[in-house]
Design a protein around this motif. Structure first.
Motif, mmCIF file in Angstrom:
data_model
loop_
_atom_site.group_PDB
_atom_site.id
_atom_site.type_symbol
_atom_site.label_atom_id
_atom_site.label_comp_id
_atom_site.label_asym_id
_atom_site.label_seq_id
_atom_site.Cartn_x
_atom_site.Cartn_y
_atom_site.Cartn_z
ATOM 1 N N UNK A 92 108.005 -39.231 -92.922
ATOM 2 C CA UNK A 92 108.636 -39.574 -94.207
ATOM 3 C C UNK A 92 107.709 -39.188 -95.362
ATOM 4 N N UNK A 93 108.256 -38.440 -96.323
ATOM 5 C CA UNK A 93 107.460 -38.121 -97.517
ATOM 6 C C UNK A 93 107.853 -39.050 -98.677
ATOM 7 N N UNK A 94 109.092 -39.531 -98.655
ATOM 8 C CA UNK A 94 109.543 -40.463 -99.698
ATOM 9 C C UNK A 94 110.805 -41.164 -99.242
ATOM 10 N N UNK A 95 110.975 -42.387 -99.699
ATOM 11 C CA UNK A 95 112.215 -43.112 -99.425
ATOM 12 C C UNK A 95 112.548 -43.942 -100.660
ATOM 13 N N UNK A 96 113.751 -43.778 -101.168
ATOM 14 C CA UNK A 96 114.175 -44.461 -102.389
ATOM 15 C C UNK A 96 114.520 -45.915 -102.130
ATOM 16 N N UNK B 6 113.531 -45.540 -93.575
ATOM 17 C CA UNK B 6 112.494 -44.712 -94.184
ATOM 18 C C UNK B 6 111.301 -45.417 -94.815
ATOM 19 N N UNK B 7 111.280 -46.743 -94.809
ATOM 20 C CA UNK B 7 110.094 -47.418 -95.347
ATOM 21 C C UNK B 7 109.038 -47.534 -94.253
ATOM 22 N N UNK B 8 108.701 -46.396 -93.681
ATOM 23 C CA UNK B 8 107.712 -46.300 -92.599
ATOM 24 C C UNK B 8 107.181 -44.870 -92.627
ATOM 25 N N UNK B 9 106.080 -44.657 -91.926
ATOM 26 C CA UNK B 9 105.506 -43.303 -91.959
ATOM 27 C C UNK B 9 106.333 -42.309 -91.149
ATOM 28 N N UNK B 10 107.016 -42.787 -90.114
ATOM 29 C CA UNK B 10 107.883 -41.912 -89.313
ATOM 30 C C UNK B 10 109.198 -42.620 -89.014
ATOM 31 N N UNK C 97 110.945 -36.378 -104.323
ATOM 32 C CA UNK C 97 111.677 -37.193 -105.301
ATOM 33 C C UNK C 97 113.060 -36.602 -105.605
ATOM 34 N N UNK C 98 113.265 -35.331 -105.304
ATOM 35 C CA UNK C 98 114.611 -34.751 -105.420
ATOM 36 C C UNK C 98 115.359 -34.976 -104.109
ATOM 37 N N UNK C 99 114.654 -34.807 -102.991
ATOM 38 C CA UNK C 99 115.271 -34.966 -101.668
ATOM 39 C C UNK C 99 115.870 -36.345 -101.452
ATOM 40 N N UNK C 100 115.205 -37.373 -101.961
ATOM 41 C CA UNK C 100 115.713 -38.737 -101.732
ATOM 42 C C UNK C 100 117.017 -38.988 -102.491
ATOM 43 N N UNK D 261 112.979 -46.258 -107.922
ATOM 44 C CA UNK D 261 111.615 -46.414 -107.415
ATOM 45 C C UNK D 261 111.575 -45.835 -106.005
ATOM 46 N N UNK D 262 110.490 -45.134 -105.734
ATOM 47 C CA UNK D 262 110.370 -44.425 -104.465
ATOM 48 C C UNK D 262 109.125 -44.935 -103.741
ATOM 49 N N UNK D 263 109.250 -45.096 -102.430
ATOM 50 C CA UNK D 263 108.095 -45.485 -101.614
ATOM 51 C C UNK D 263 107.550 -44.240 -100.901
ATOM 52 N N UNK D 264 106.249 -44.004 -101.069
ATOM 53 C CA UNK D 264 105.567 -42.966 -100.299
ATOM 54 C C UNK D 264 104.731 -43.699 -99.254
#
Ligand SMILES: [Zn+2]
Ligand SMILES: [Zn+2]
Length: 343
Positions: free
Chosen positions: A31-35, A117-121, A139-142, A336-339
């Motif tokens: 995961x690179x980002x999750x909204x 998606x609030x995890x690394x994988x 940030x566009x993908x999410x 807000x996005x979580x990385x």
């Protein structure tokens, strides 16, 4: 891997979980980002419980890179930048059979029932993966998933050229609607939103007129701009009061779209005689039924300004704080996005 696990109402714990291994037709996504979505906030507070199975990792607005593929996977490969359709229909009910998995009663949703998606994988079936370009920013993908929901609503509007539209709300969804309708042949685009900073963004993203429904008389302002009312009114606020007021602003022959998610027990008063007199259509729209491909194309084509929508990127440990700020700091934060790789 690090994961934010939704344990029970208002309780999210950062836990160390085993890195999942993809099954035959699955991919493992880094995961690179999750909204952070309004639905996550509702789930967190226990207002949405259907289809949720704690302990579970929430997060359904997912962008990432394929880390590994299952043995049967051929057309996807490691290193590919992708986003995910979180809805997995049962495949065999009357709704899945007509390509409407969003209405499937047995749908399994990633980030509700399956770890999100609030995890690394996370794992996802290949049927639900949509490739992005290598340089598409997370940030566009999410935004693909939410935009796909908006496209589902847009299709239902059956929008005719030369008409006027009012959007209620200028959060993530309202601002996506703004951009979509600005590119459509509407002749007047109005946005109603009580938060100043959000209204300014709606204006920047193409609204001809913005109204503060708390300080101004929404109905009077709309009538001033167009005495007969609006051809299309879209609720992107999920506020029952806004829905009740908005329905009254629909012109004869016009359409009201309930898009925002109102509380499950909310009711609104409508005047059936007025609906009859006006031959009004009142529609609902829920989740994305196979509209992610078109949403992906719009994002890749640069048709959506994500910079005006995504306001923050936080590390995974700040998820509870982000959920808190979703309601309490609406003037500062929109999407807000979580990385999950950030501290
Ligand atoms: Zn969402
Ligand atoms: Zn089904």
């Amino acid at each position: 891997m690090k994961a934010a696990v939704f344990v029970s109402h208002q309780k999210i714990q950062i836990q160390e979980l085993a890195e999942p291994v993809p099954g035959a037709d699955e991919v493992l996504i880094r995961v690179t980002a999750c909204g952070v979505c309004g639905t996550d906030v509702h789930i967190y507070h226990g207002h949405v419980t259907q289809g949720i199975q704690p302990p579970v990792v929430l997060g359904h607005e997912i962008a990432g890179v394929i880390e590994a593929v299952g043995p049967n996977v051929q057309h996807l490969h490691r290193g590919q930048n992708v986003c995910v359709d979180p809805v997995i229909g049962c495949g065999s009910c009357q709704f899945c059979h007509i390509a409407r998995p969003n209405l499937c009663k047995d749908a399994t949703v990633i980030g509700y029932k399956l770890n999100g998606g609030f995890a690394q994988f996370l794992l996802a079936p290949i049927t639900n993966i949509y490739p992005l370009q290598p340089d598409t920013p997370p940030t566009a993908g999410i935004l693909v998933e939410t935009l796909a929901c908006v496209l589902n609503g847009y299709d239902k509007l059956d929008l005719k050229p030369g008409r006027k539209a009012l959007i209620l709300g200028a959060g993530t969804v309202g601002l996506l609607w703004n951009q979509l309708l600005r590119r459509s042949p509407v002749t007047l685009l109005v946005n109603s939103e009580p938060v100043d900073t959000r209204r300014e963004r709606a204006k920047r993203l193409g609204a001809d007129l913005v109204i503060d429904p708390e300080k101004e008389d929404l109905a009077a302002k709309v009538r001033e701009a167009t005495p007969e009312g609006m051809d299309y009114v879209i609720d992107a606020s999920g506020d029952p009061q806004a829905v009740e007021e908005g329905i009254k602003l629909v012109k004869s022959g016009g359409t009201f779209l309930i898009f925002g998610v109102c509380p499950a027990d909310a009711t609104v008063r409508i005047n059936p005689h007025e609906v009859y007199q006006k031959e009004m259509r009142i529609l609902g729209s829920k989740m994305p039924p196979y509209s992610l491909q078109r949403a992906t194309q719009m994002i890749l084509g640069g048709l959506i300004n994500h910079e005006q929508i995504v306001t923050d990127t936080f590390g995974i440990s700040r998820l509870p704080e982000a959920i808190d700020m979703f309601e309490s700091a609406r003037d500062k934060h929109i999407k807000m996005v979580i990385d999950p790789w950030k501290d």
